[in-house]
Design an enzyme around this catalytic site. Structure first.
Site, short mmCIF file in Angstrom:
data_model
loop_
_atom_site.label_atom_id
_atom_site.label_comp_id
_atom_site.label_asym_id
_atom_site.label_seq_id
_atom_site.Cartn_x
_atom_site.Cartn_y
_atom_site.Cartn_z
N ASN A 32 0.84 -1.21 0.00
CA ASN A 32 0.00 0.00 0.00
C ASN A 32 0.87 1.26 0.00
OD1 ASN A 32 0.96 0.14 2.59
ND2 ASN A 32 -1.04 0.20 3.60
N ASP A 58 -3.97 -2.80 0.17
CA ASP A 58 -3.68 -2.96 1.60
C ASP A 58 -3.95 -4.42 1.97
OD1 ASP A 58 -4.20 -2.91 4.55
OD2 ASP A 58 -3.84 -0.76 4.26
N SER A 129 10.87 -11.06 14.29
CA SER A 129 11.97 -10.20 14.73
C SER A 129 12.56 -10.75 16.02
CB SER A 129 11.41 -8.79 14.98
OG SER A 129 12.34 -8.03 15.69
N TYR A 153 5.04 -3.22 19.17
CA TYR A 153 5.56 -3.80 17.91
C TYR A 153 5.98 -5.25 18.14
CZ TYR A 153 8.93 -4.91 14.25
OH TYR A 153 9.62 -5.55 13.24
N LYS A 157 4.53 -9.11 16.68
CA LYS A 157 5.31 -10.20 16.08
C LYS A 157 5.09 -11.51 16.85
CE LYS A 157 7.12 -7.81 12.75
NZ LYS A 157 6.58 -7.99 11.39
N ASN A 202 15.44 5.96 13.18
CA ASN A 202 15.53 5.45 14.55
C ASN A 202 16.69 4.47 14.69
OD1 ASN A 202 13.12 6.60 15.72
ND2 ASN A 202 11.98 5.27 14.34
N PHE A 222 23.75 5.76 22.37
CA PHE A 222 22.85 5.61 23.52
C PHE A 222 23.48 4.72 24.59
CE2 PHE A 222 19.34 6.16 20.16
CZ PHE A 222 19.35 7.54 20.30
N ARG A 298 18.93 4.48 25.77
CA ARG A 298 17.59 4.62 25.19
C ARG A 298 16.65 3.67 25.95
NH1 ARG A 298 17.02 3.40 18.81
NH2 ARG A 298 17.59 1.33 19.53
P1 NAD Z 1 9.60 -1.45 5.32
O1 NAD Z 1 8.72 -0.52 6.05
O2 NAD Z 1 10.69 -0.92 4.50
O3 NAD Z 1 8.70 -2.42 4.41
C1 NAD Z 1 7.39 -2.81 4.77
C2 NAD Z 1 6.51 -2.59 3.55
O4 NAD Z 1 5.17 -2.98 3.88
C3 NAD Z 1 6.45 -1.14 3.09
O5 NAD Z 1 6.67 -1.08 1.69
C4 NAD Z 1 5.03 -0.69 3.44
O6 NAD Z 1 4.53 0.27 2.55
C5 NAD Z 1 4.27 -2.00 3.37
N1 NAD Z 1 3.06 -2.09 4.20
C6 NAD Z 1 2.92 -1.78 5.51
N2 NAD Z 1 1.65 -2.00 5.89
C7 NAD Z 1 0.99 -2.46 4.81
C8 NAD Z 1 -0.36 -2.86 4.58
N3 NAD Z 1 -1.29 -2.82 5.54
N4 NAD Z 1 -0.70 -3.30 3.34
C9 NAD Z 1 0.21 -3.34 2.35
N5 NAD Z 1 1.49 -2.96 2.51
C10 NAD Z 1 1.87 -2.53 3.73
O7 NAD Z 1 10.17 -2.50 6.39
P2 NAD Z 1 11.33 -3.58 6.24
O8 NAD Z 1 12.50 -3.09 7.01
O9 NAD Z 1 11.48 -3.98 4.83
O10 NAD Z 1 10.67 -4.75 7.09
C11 NAD Z 1 9.94 -5.79 6.46
C12 NAD Z 1 9.38 -6.68 7.55
O11 NAD Z 1 10.44 -7.16 8.37
C13 NAD Z 1 8.40 -6.00 8.51
O12 NAD Z 1 7.39 -6.93 8.83
C14 NAD Z 1 9.25 -5.70 9.73
O13 NAD Z 1 8.47 -5.64 10.89
C15 NAD Z 1 10.18 -6.90 9.74
N6 NAD Z 1 11.46 -6.66 10.42
C16 NAD Z 1 12.27 -5.63 10.00
C17 NAD Z 1 13.48 -5.41 10.66
C18 NAD Z 1 14.39 -4.28 10.22
O14 NAD Z 1 15.31 -3.95 10.99
N7 NAD Z 1 14.22 -3.68 9.07
C19 NAD Z 1 13.87 -6.22 11.73
C20 NAD Z 1 13.01 -7.25 12.14
C21 NAD Z 1 11.80 -7.47 11.45
N1 UDP Z 2 21.89 3.25 18.78
C1 UDP Z 2 22.63 4.39 19.05
N2 UDP Z 2 22.28 5.56 18.43
C2 UDP Z 2 21.25 5.65 17.55
C3 UDP Z 2 20.50 4.48 17.27
C4 UDP Z 2 20.85 3.30 17.91
O1 UDP Z 2 23.57 4.35 19.83
O2 UDP Z 2 20.97 6.74 17.02
C5 UDP Z 2 22.29 1.97 19.39
C6 UDP Z 2 21.19 1.30 20.21
O3 UDP Z 2 21.22 1.76 21.54
C7 UDP Z 2 21.57 -0.17 20.06
C8 UDP Z 2 22.18 -0.26 18.67
O4 UDP Z 2 22.60 1.08 18.34
O5 UDP Z 2 22.57 -0.53 21.00
C9 UDP Z 2 21.22 -0.75 17.59
O6 UDP Z 2 20.06 0.04 17.62
P1 UDP Z 2 18.93 -0.08 16.49
O7 UDP Z 2 17.83 0.86 16.84
O8 UDP Z 2 19.55 0.03 15.14
O9 UDP Z 2 18.44 -1.62 16.63
P2 UDP Z 2 17.67 -2.34 17.85
O10 UDP Z 2 17.95 -1.60 19.11
O11 UDP Z 2 16.24 -2.32 17.48
O12 UDP Z 2 18.23 -3.73 17.88
#
Ligand code: NAD
Ligand code: UDP
Length: 343
Positions: A32, A58, A129, A153, A157, A202, A222, A298
């Site tokens: 979406n 969606d 995740s 969040y 999951k 973030n 952090f 953080r």
């Molecule tokens: P992203 O936001 O880049 O990609 C998610 C995509 O889903 C986006 O293109 C968004 O537009 C689409 N989307 C969201 N809600 C929707 C809906 N209701 N209908 C249709 N499309 C929708 O995120 P990403 O980093 O590519 O992550 C992909 C998946 O992996 C997610 O489920 C996220 O929670 C999971 N994940 C990501 C990370 C990370 O660090 N990136 C870590 C652990 C898990």
């Molecule tokens: N972190 C940091 N500064 C930032 C963002 C993250 O020091 O601006 C640190 C955070 O405290 C953690 C690590 O980097 O120790 C990874 O953080 P991120 O948010 O990328 O991943 P997550 O915490 O979700 O595993």
């Protein structure tokens, strides 16, 4: 056989499309574009040299999903497996907008499973995740570590995994893998696709690349008083291309398994890297210095997290191959060539 990729325009989705194409799978995409742009799919087309069939839909629209399943079947390209990326993913936003997160992430999964069930689609790869684990009782995290997420969040999951486990039990044809990602970073080595977060990132890696560009003045680290190698937080960073390949292997595993099941599988390298180590590696690989300040810890952060990735090796034959140096080089290559992301 066709794969439906939900959220295929996102960071991990786009990289996965490239790997699916390289392994000769055909796919269609549903997104979406709430956190992405069609330009990301155009960029994938530049790499694969093929048009992408996508639907601006969606995942909470069950009828539209069912229509896609039916149309594909009628055209002789039935969808056999779904890779479900579509979700909202910001931890902090999930605290301030919890209901929106449950609606999108849980509502979306339920509608998707509804459409799959009606259309006899029995295989799903789900994006879970490492955040489902919460505070570590022991490291590395094994899949049987208690699941105790610390924010909405993470709860979405963990709940999604429970739903998939029950869905697999309701019909022995149903097969589900939940991939518990640790910290994906980096970008495709072409520099054509990469991570493009909205606003101030973030996560640490896109924050570092924006400091490197000069768009942000310094990195806030952090906390430097954790019981880690140098006091900064430790994570298991993995290259997004390695992560993408795990999805292709998961699809193959699902399609060849005869019995139904649900399995949760860690995806990480098995090695922890501290914030200081990540910054140093980035500076070395990319020749850019990253100014930083030490800030307070953080809220909600764990000190350390890394995976035991043995199950991924045993089950789907996956191990991470790319190093922190590769992640820094490729991530910077993307950001440098695309200082405004896809815009
Ligand atoms: P992203 O936001 O880049 O990609 C998610 C995509 O889903 C986006 O293109 C968004 O537009 C689409 N989307 C969201 N809600 C929707 C809906 N209701 N209908 C249709 N499309 C929708 O995120 P990403 O980093 O590519 O992550 C992909 C998946 O992996 C997610 O489920 C996220 O929670 C999971 N994940 C990501 C990370 C990370 O660090 N990136 C870590 C652990 C898990
Ligand atoms: N972190 C940091 N500064 C930032 C963002 C993250 O020091 O601006 C640190 C955070 O405290 C953690 C690590 O980097 O120790 C990874 O953080 P991120 O948010 O990328 O991943 P997550 O915490 O979700 O595993």
């Amino acid at each position: 056989m066709t794969i439906l990729v939900t959220g295929g325009a996102g960071f991990i989705g786009t990289h996965t499309l490239v790997e699916l194409d390289a392994a000769d799978h055909s796919f269609v995409v549903v997104d979406n574009f709430s956190n992405s742009s069609q330009k990301a799919l155009t960029a994938v087309e530049k790499i694969t040299n093929k048009p992408i069939c996508f639907f601006d839909v969606d995942v909470r629209n069950e009828e539209a999903l069912q229509q896609i399943f039916e149309n594909q079947a009628a055209a002789g390209r039935p969808i056999t497996t779904v890779i479900h990326f579509a979700a909202l993913k910001s931890v902090s936003e999930s605290v301030s907008h919890a209901v929106r997160y449950y609606d999108n992430n849980i509502g979306g999964l339920l509608k998707l499973l509804g459409a799959m069930t009606k259309s006899n689609v029995n295989n799903i790869v789900f994006s879970s995740s490492a955040t489902v684990y919460g505070d570590p009782e022991a490291l590395p995290f094994e899949e049987n570590h208690p699941v105790r997420p610390k924010n909405p969040y993470g709860h979405t999951k963990a709940m999604a995994e429970q739903i998939l486990d029950d869905w697999a039990k309701q019909d022995k044809k149903n097969k589900a893998i939940a991939l518990r990602y640790f910290n994906p970073i980096g970008a495709h080595p072409s520099g054509i696709i990469g991570e493009d977060p909205n606003g101030v990132p973030n996560n640490i890696f896109p924050y570092i690349t924006r400091v490197a560009l000069g768009h942000l003045p310094w990195l806030n680290i952090f906390g430097n008083d954790y019981s880690t190698v140098d006091g900064t937080g430790v994570r298991d960073y993995l290259h997004v291309v390695d992560l993408a390949k795990a999805h292709e292997l998961s699809v193959r595993y699902l399609e060849k398994s005869s019995e139904g099941f649900f399995k949760a599988v860690n995806l990480g390298t098995g090695t922890g890297t501290s914030v200081f180590q990540l910054v140093q590696s980035f500076e070395l690989q990319c020749g850019v210095s990253i100014p930083y300040q030490i800030a307070t810890r953080r809220n909600g952060d764990v000190s350390s997290a890394w995976a035991n990735p043995q199950l991924a090796k045993n089950l789907i034959g996956w191990t991470a191959k790319l190093s922190i140096a590769d992640m820094c080089r490729d991530g910077w290559n993307w950001q440098y060539k695309n200082p405004r992301g896809y815009n």
